[in-house]
Write an enzyme that holds these catalytic residues in place. Structure first.
Site, short mmCIF file in Angstrom:
data_model
loop_
_atom_site.label_atom_id
_atom_site.label_comp_id
_atom_site.label_asym_id
_atom_site.label_seq_id
_atom_site.Cartn_x
_atom_site.Cartn_y
_atom_site.Cartn_z
N GLY A 43 3.71 -11.97 5.12
CA GLY A 43 3.81 -11.09 3.33
C GLY A 43 5.22 -10.90 3.15
O GLY A 43 6.21 -12.21 4.21
N SER A 44 5.99 -10.95 1.84
CA SER A 44 6.93 -10.70 1.68
C SER A 44 7.40 -9.73 2.29
O SER A 44 6.16 -8.75 2.70
CB SER A 44 6.80 -11.04 -0.38
OG SER A 44 6.17 -12.64 -0.14
N GLY A 45 8.55 -9.70 1.90
CA GLY A 45 9.58 -8.24 2.46
C GLY A 45 10.14 -8.82 3.93
O GLY A 45 10.16 -7.00 4.12
N HIS A 46 10.20 -9.88 4.85
CA HIS A 46 10.60 -9.72 5.60
C HIS A 46 11.50 -10.49 5.85
O HIS A 46 11.90 -11.01 6.92
CB HIS A 46 9.49 -10.22 6.66
CG HIS A 46 8.36 -9.32 6.65
ND1 HIS A 46 8.58 -7.72 7.31
CD2 HIS A 46 6.54 -9.34 6.50
CE1 HIS A 46 7.54 -6.89 7.17
NE2 HIS A 46 5.83 -8.82 6.99
N ASP A 99 -3.33 -11.31 7.92
CA ASP A 99 -3.39 -12.83 8.10
C ASP A 99 -4.25 -14.13 8.73
O ASP A 99 -4.67 -14.54 8.33
CB ASP A 99 -1.99 -12.41 9.05
CG ASP A 99 -0.26 -12.30 7.29
OD1 ASP A 99 -0.14 -13.00 7.44
OD2 ASP A 99 -0.15 -11.22 7.88
N HIS A 208 6.36 -2.91 8.69
CA HIS A 208 5.32 -2.23 7.48
C HIS A 208 5.55 -0.74 7.79
O HIS A 208 4.96 -0.46 6.84
CB HIS A 208 4.16 -2.83 7.41
CG HIS A 208 3.62 -4.64 7.75
ND1 HIS A 208 3.24 -4.71 8.71
CD2 HIS A 208 4.30 -5.65 6.51
CE1 HIS A 208 3.04 -6.86 8.86
NE2 HIS A 208 3.75 -6.71 7.65
#
Lengths: 320, 320
Positions: A43-46, A99, A208
């Site tokens: 995911g994005s945000g990492h 994922d 998350h």
């Protein structure tokens, strides 16, 4: 997301290319038939994971999903096809259910098209056995060591089986645990993902914001390091005489000055146990938006792993 | 502070040394009589500046004061004496009244001891003419370009006058302005340094939370970039046909994903003005503890400056 990816591409016009349809950032010189292509999504945000670590000696491509969401299966499939190489394609996957589904399905479909493609799962987080989004352990900041080793091996021309061997070897000696002092705020939600009192911390937090082992009263840096080492060291276990890489990874909202405080304490405590710190990694690698907190990763190194971790890499994020 | 400096030293055992009495981090191979020694101090709380950028091709030493406080004069003097070199010592000083006093007095005392030592002031912040802590413009994130250029020139064996010429040249073509979305919280104070509503931002903020030009309603990334470029571009001015280095510097609490969003917008707007972005710098360079916000810096480059900025450097902060 598109704005961020556009920024990354504009900042690296000679080395990176961007395909907006698939959130796809890839090396301008990829694919090459004399080199296994290494892809990671998640995911994005990492960030900087993974779109900012595409480059020579690291990833050939990254195709992230939305914030904290697995990439759609088509993104992974199209990325694999674009990065198709005679030597094969390796999909690195942090172990989360969403994922795994996207990458495993993409792998099957790519194989059906005659491609040589394999998947490697990363699961370095010792905090919990199963979690909100996983069966088995989560993949967190330790995935950087797997990416780096796999990137170096593929750059050196190793074949797919050997690249996988190296990645599995590094994953098998890598362990991580994190703590959070605040929650993070996904843009789409607009409010913190969970509630944490001013005087509380979440021990073993996921990237998350998933729950960890327990919630505790805020403690000193020394006690936090004890808590993290107490979970990580006995897990492999890391023992007196071992040499390790030590990473203190910031989760997004913690100043680097505080990360170095944690680093110094952890370094000393490891040396007291007879565990020699071979190399340091301090900064933001795998973050959780603006979450305040940090994770600690140990990698037990031998000569092969040292060589792979020291190999040169050229990626979007650099100091100068 | 001592805990952070201990961490930095432990993380870089082969390349850095630490003298606790003077908050002094210096290169293990310094001083060398064939090289000008370059020293910068200023306050803590701006990390990675400056203690994490000591190393080959950058600073020879840093001796910071407490959080947001100039180093005591003795720190600067003892550091200069320890780094004494036949080729001379250059003290880099961001233009704040307290820093100037400490460094100028240390320079005088070092000269009285027969040392060759000079001072160079950095004042890249266009936000305000005089500010809370300065007469004249403040020195902010643009100081990284001066450090880098001066570090490269001194590494190449330039004499003190030429190192100063290079530093003054880079400073003269470097301009910065920042915005803050939240205040920062100094540990000794325990509460935010100033009050900023959830829907407000401070335009032209200083790196110690000093007021800027005005307070405004929170705006989009596009409007923020317009505001920053609108102040920075006409100031030199940067004009069509110029080549520039573009830095988006995070002030401590802003995720790198958002910095790349600002970068992409700024890059496009500059190209629209006919100003070519030669090289990108995106990340945290000169922070303000945990302040959310960013600054934008432009440097007009020519062949000499390009060569100095591209020269290799090896410092504590690195990705791998």
């Amino acid at each position: 997301m598109p704005e961020m990816l556009t920024g990354i591409a504009l900042a690296n016009p000679d080395t990176l290319k961007y395909v907006p349809e698939y959130n796809l950032i890839y090396r301008a010189d990829a694919p090459r038939d004399d080199k296994v292509s290494v892809i990671q999504g998640s995911g994005s945000g990492h960030e900087p994971a993974h779109v900012m670590v595409v480059g020579k000696g690291m990833l050939d491509a990254a195709c992230p999903g939305d914030v904290f969401a697995a990439p759609p299966m088509e993104y992974v499939l199209e990325t694999a096809k674009l990065l198709r190489s005679e030597k094969g394609v390796l999909l690195l996957v942090n172990n989360y259910t969403g994922d795994r589904m996207a990458f495993e399905m993409a792998q099957e479909l790519a194989e059906a098209e005659g491609m040589l493609v394999k998947t490697l799962f990363i699961n370095d987080d010792v905090a919990v056995q199963d979690s909100t989004w996983t069966v088995g352990r989560r993949g967190v900041a330790g995935n950087f060591f797997v990416m780096k080793a796999v990137g170096a091996a593929s750059e050196a021309g190793a074949d797919l089986d050997d690249v996988i061997r190296v990645g599995e070897k590094v994953n098998s000696v890598t362990r991580t645990m994190g703590i959070a002092l605040t929650a993070c705020t996904p843009p789409a939600k607009g409010s913190p993902l969970f509630e944490l009192g001013d005087d509380e911390m979440e021990i073993g937090v996921g990237i998350h914001g998933e729950p960890g082992r327990r919630r505790a009263k805020l403690a000193s840096a020394d006690e936090i390091v004890d808590e993290l080492l107490g979970a990580v060291v006995p897990d492999l276990p890391y023992a007196s005489g071992d040499e390790v890489a030590l990473m203190i990874n910031g989760l997004g909202g913690t100043p680097i000055s505080e990360l170095y405080i944690l680093y110094g304490i952890a370094h000393r405590k490891l040396e007291e146990k007879g565990i020699r710190v071979w190399r340091s990694y301090v900064g933001e690698y795998c973050t959780s938006l603006d979450m305040a907190g940090a994770s600690l990763t140990l990698v037990k190194v031998d000569d092969e792993i040292k060589g792979l971790l020291e190999a040169p890499a050229e990626i979007a994020i650099r100091v100068f």
